[in-house]
Scaffold this motif. Structure first.
Motif, mmCIF file in Angstrom:
data_model
loop_
_atom_site.group_PDB
_atom_site.id
_atom_site.type_symbol
_atom_site.label_atom_id
_atom_site.label_comp_id
_atom_site.label_asym_id
_atom_site.label_seq_id
_atom_site.Cartn_x
_atom_site.Cartn_y
_atom_site.Cartn_z
ATOM 1 N N ARG A 112 33.295 60.512 45.031
ATOM 2 C CA ARG A 112 32.780 61.484 44.068
ATOM 3 C C ARG A 112 31.818 60.652 43.294
ATOM 4 N N ASP A 113 32.426 59.407 42.871
ATOM 5 C CA ASP A 113 31.753 58.854 41.811
ATOM 6 C C ASP A 113 31.206 57.515 42.536
ATOM 7 N N GLY A 114 31.178 57.438 43.928
ATOM 8 C CA GLY A 114 30.556 56.266 44.412
ATOM 9 C C GLY A 114 31.212 54.947 44.296
ATOM 10 N N LEU A 115 30.548 53.854 44.637
ATOM 11 C CA LEU A 115 31.370 52.474 44.389
ATOM 12 C C LEU A 115 30.851 51.794 43.186
ATOM 13 N N PRO A 116 31.730 51.272 42.328
ATOM 14 C CA PRO A 116 31.415 50.618 41.052
ATOM 15 C C PRO A 116 30.463 49.417 41.617
ATOM 16 N N ASP A 117 29.579 48.955 40.695
ATOM 17 C CA ASP A 117 28.697 47.703 40.520
ATOM 18 C C ASP A 117 29.831 46.279 40.857
ATOM 19 N N LEU A 118 29.749 46.007 42.035
ATOM 20 C CA LEU A 118 30.685 44.500 42.233
ATOM 21 C C LEU A 118 29.959 43.558 41.405
ATOM 22 N N ALA A 119 28.745 43.499 40.956
ATOM 23 C CA ALA A 119 28.107 42.322 39.889
ATOM 24 C C ALA A 119 28.690 42.529 38.741
ATOM 25 N N ASP A 120 29.594 43.635 38.283
ATOM 26 C CA ASP A 120 29.941 43.705 36.955
ATOM 27 C C ASP A 120 31.449 43.442 37.059
ATOM 28 N N PRO A 121 31.980 42.144 36.387
ATOM 29 C CA PRO A 121 33.239 41.832 36.437
ATOM 30 C C PRO A 121 34.216 43.051 36.021
ATOM 31 N N SER A 122 33.785 44.091 35.076
ATOM 32 C CA SER A 122 34.893 44.961 35.035
ATOM 33 C C SER A 122 35.170 45.852 36.109
ATOM 34 N N SER A 123 34.467 45.847 37.406
ATOM 35 C CA SER A 123 34.808 46.523 38.277
ATOM 36 C C SER A 123 35.550 45.833 39.148
ATOM 37 N N HIS A 124 36.010 44.603 39.084
ATOM 38 C CA HIS A 124 36.792 43.719 40.060
ATOM 39 C C HIS A 124 37.965 44.210 40.140
ATOM 40 N N GLN A 125 38.664 44.823 39.326
ATOM 41 C CA GLN A 125 40.002 45.451 39.167
ATOM 42 C C GLN A 125 40.148 46.559 40.446
ATOM 43 N N PHE A 126 39.029 47.383 40.247
ATOM 44 C CA PHE A 126 38.920 48.583 41.346
ATOM 45 C C PHE A 126 38.813 47.862 42.726
ATOM 46 N N TYR A 127 38.175 47.089 42.996
ATOM 47 C CA TYR A 127 38.178 46.272 44.418
ATOM 48 C C TYR A 127 39.310 45.798 44.776
ATOM 49 N N ALA A 128 39.915 45.111 43.629
ATOM 50 C CA ALA A 128 41.403 44.613 44.028
ATOM 51 C C ALA A 128 42.536 45.611 44.683
ATOM 52 N N ASP A 129 42.343 46.784 43.714
ATOM 53 C CA ASP A 129 43.247 47.870 44.058
ATOM 54 C C ASP A 129 42.988 48.550 45.701
ATOM 55 N N VAL A 130 41.815 48.408 45.992
ATOM 56 C CA VAL A 130 41.547 49.219 47.051
ATOM 57 C C VAL A 130 41.650 48.217 48.377
ATOM 58 N N ILE A 131 41.301 46.845 48.007
ATOM 59 C CA ILE A 131 41.472 45.928 49.165
ATOM 60 C C ILE A 131 42.977 45.581 49.548
ATOM 61 N N GLY A 132 43.848 45.591 48.584
ATOM 62 C CA GLY A 132 45.319 45.288 48.742
ATOM 63 C C GLY A 132 45.640 44.241 49.666
ATOM 64 N N ASP A 133 46.103 44.319 50.889
ATOM 65 C CA ASP A 133 46.612 43.446 51.554
ATOM 66 C C ASP A 133 45.545 42.915 52.854
ATOM 67 N N ALA A 134 44.677 43.508 52.686
ATOM 68 C CA ALA A 134 43.155 43.251 53.663
ATOM 69 C C ALA A 134 43.112 41.714 53.807
ATOM 70 N N ASP A 135 42.977 41.122 55.200
ATOM 71 C CA ASP A 135 42.376 39.876 55.388
ATOM 72 C C ASP A 135 40.897 39.661 55.586
ATOM 73 N N LEU A 136 40.218 40.777 55.817
ATOM 74 C CA LEU A 136 38.734 40.457 55.714
ATOM 75 C C LEU A 136 38.016 41.909 54.902
ATOM 76 N N VAL A 137 37.144 41.367 54.068
ATOM 77 C CA VAL A 137 36.532 42.497 53.453
ATOM 78 C C VAL A 137 34.897 42.460 53.734
ATOM 79 N N VAL A 138 34.425 43.506 53.969
ATOM 80 C CA VAL A 138 33.073 43.601 54.314
ATOM 81 C C VAL A 138 32.279 44.430 53.383
ATOM 82 N N ILE A 139 31.112 43.830 52.700
ATOM 83 C CA ILE A 139 30.305 44.470 51.870
ATOM 84 C C ILE A 139 29.180 44.696 52.446
#
Length: 313
Positions: free
Chosen positions: A135-162
C-alpha cells in the motif's frame, strides 16, 4: 560456519577470547594474525560470496530482473543458474523490487520456479517485498530513517537483493559521491551482520553503471550485461555477461559468456565476434574502448583504429 553446539569447553573458551580481542577498537598485527576468523563461504560460485557485496548493471530492458530472480531462486533453492553453482546449499533470500508491476513480477518468478525443478527447504527461504503490491510502496533506502524498516523485513536473510537502485534509493543523487554514503554504510552494515547484498542498477550513457564510480569501491563483484552486437529485438532475453570487477576469482571463471532464454530454459555459450566493420561499429556504439574491442576481436589496437577511422585514444 562454526557450530558452537559441537565445540568443546576449551574451544568455547578460545572462541570467547577471540571475540574479546576483536571487540577492541584496534588490535596489533600479531593479535590480528592470530585471531580465528570464519572462512568465507560462497552463496553462488564463483562471484557471490557470503558476506559479499555485488552489483549487476545493464541498459533498460536487457534482462536485469531475469538475472536477479534467477540468482535469488538458485541461492534459496540450493541449485544452479546459468554457469553458476551453489556449493554451500540453500540460503535465505529477500528480494526488494521497486519497479516491476506485481503481476509481471509474479509471472517472471513462476517461470523461474517451473524451469528450475527445485524448491527451497522452506517457502520462507525466498521472500518478496514488492513496491507495487504494498500500500505504501517501499521506503527510500537512501534515507537512514528507513533502515529500521529494511532491518525488520530482512530478519535472518543471508542474501538481500535490491532491484533496483533508482526506484528503491530514490533520494540518491547518482552523480554525487557523497550522496552514496548512506547506502554504502547500509551495505557495509549488512556485511558485518553476515549478509550479502546484490544491487541491481541501470547503465548510464557511457555504457557503465550510472552515476558515481564510488558505488563500486566496496563491491566484491561488478557484472555488466550487454546486448550482443548482432542482437535482434525479436530474440527477447539475450545478453552477454561481463565481469568488470572480480575479487577472489579469475581465469576461466571470470570469462564473459552469452546467455539466451529459449522457452523456459537458459542456454549459455562462449562469446564469439567477428572483426567486420559492422561488428566493430556496434561494439564502439556500446561504449567499448579501442582496447576492449581489440581484446574481444583479437585484432591489434592499431588495426581497430584504422578500420574505424579514428585517432588513437
Amino acid at each position: 560456519m562454526i557450530d558452537i553446539n559441537n565445540l568443546s569447553n576449551n574451544e568455547l573458551a578460545s572462541l570467547d577470547a577471540n571475540r574479546d580481542v576483536l571487540a577492541q577498537p584496534s588490535i596489533n598485527y600479531d593479535e590480528f594474525l592470530s585471531a580465528t576468523l570464519p572462512p568465507r563461504e560462497t552463496l553462488l560460485a564463483p562471484w557471490l560470496p557470503r558476506r559479499g557485496l555485488a552489483m549487476i548493471h545493464a541498459p533498460r530492458g536487457i534482462g536485469k530482473t531475469h538475472v536477479a530472480l534467477g540468482t535469488a531462486w538458485a541461492v534459496a533453492a540450493g541449485g544452479g543458474f546459468l554457469r553458476w553453482t551453489t556449493p554451500g546449499g540453500a540460503f535465505r533470500v529477500v528480494v526488494f523490487d521497486g519497479e516491476m508491476p506485481g503481476i509481471l513480477l509474479q509471472e517472471r518468478l513462476k517461470r523461474v520456479v517451473t524451469a528450475s525443478g527445485l524448491e527451497p527447504p522452506l517457502p520462507e527461504y525466498l521472500r518478496i517485498a514488492a513496491a507495487d503490491v504494498r500500500r505504501d510502496g517501499l521506503p527510500d533506502l537512501a534515507d537512514p530513517s528507513s533502515h529500521q524498516f529494511y532491518a525488520d523485513v530482512i530478519g535472518d536473510a543471508d542474501l538481500v537483493v535490491i532491484d533496483n537502485l533508482s526506484t528503491i534509493c530514490r533520494g540518491l543523487k547518482e552523480n554525487e559521491a557523497d550522496s552514496w554514503a548512506p547506502v554504502q554504510s547500509w551495505c557495509l552494515a549488512q556485511r558485518r551482520q553476515n549478509k550479502s547484498v546484490l544491487l541491481i542498477h541501470h547503465d548510464g550513457k557511457n555504457g557503465g553503471q550510472r552515476g558515481t564510480s564510488r558505488k563500486e569501491d566496496v563491491l566484491d563483484t561488478v557484472i555488466g550485461m550487454r546486448k550482443p552486437p548482432d542482437y535482434q529485438a525479436d530474440q527477447g532475453a539475450r545478453f552477454e555477461i561481463h565481469f568488470e570487477k572480480a575479487r577472489g576469482f579469475h581465469g576461466p571463471e571470470a570469462e564473459p559468456f552469452e546467455a539466451k532464454l529459449i522457452g523456459e530454459q537458459w542456454q549459455e555459450s562462449s562469446i564469439k565476434t567477428g572483426d567486420d566493420l559492422d561488428t566493430l561499429n556496434a561494439l564502439r556504439q556500446q561504449g567499448l574502448s579501442i582496447r576492449d574491442i581489440a581484446e574481444r576481436t583479437g585484432l591489434s589496437k592499431s588495426t581497430v583504429q584504422r578500420k574505424l577511422g579514428i585517432d588513437e585514444e
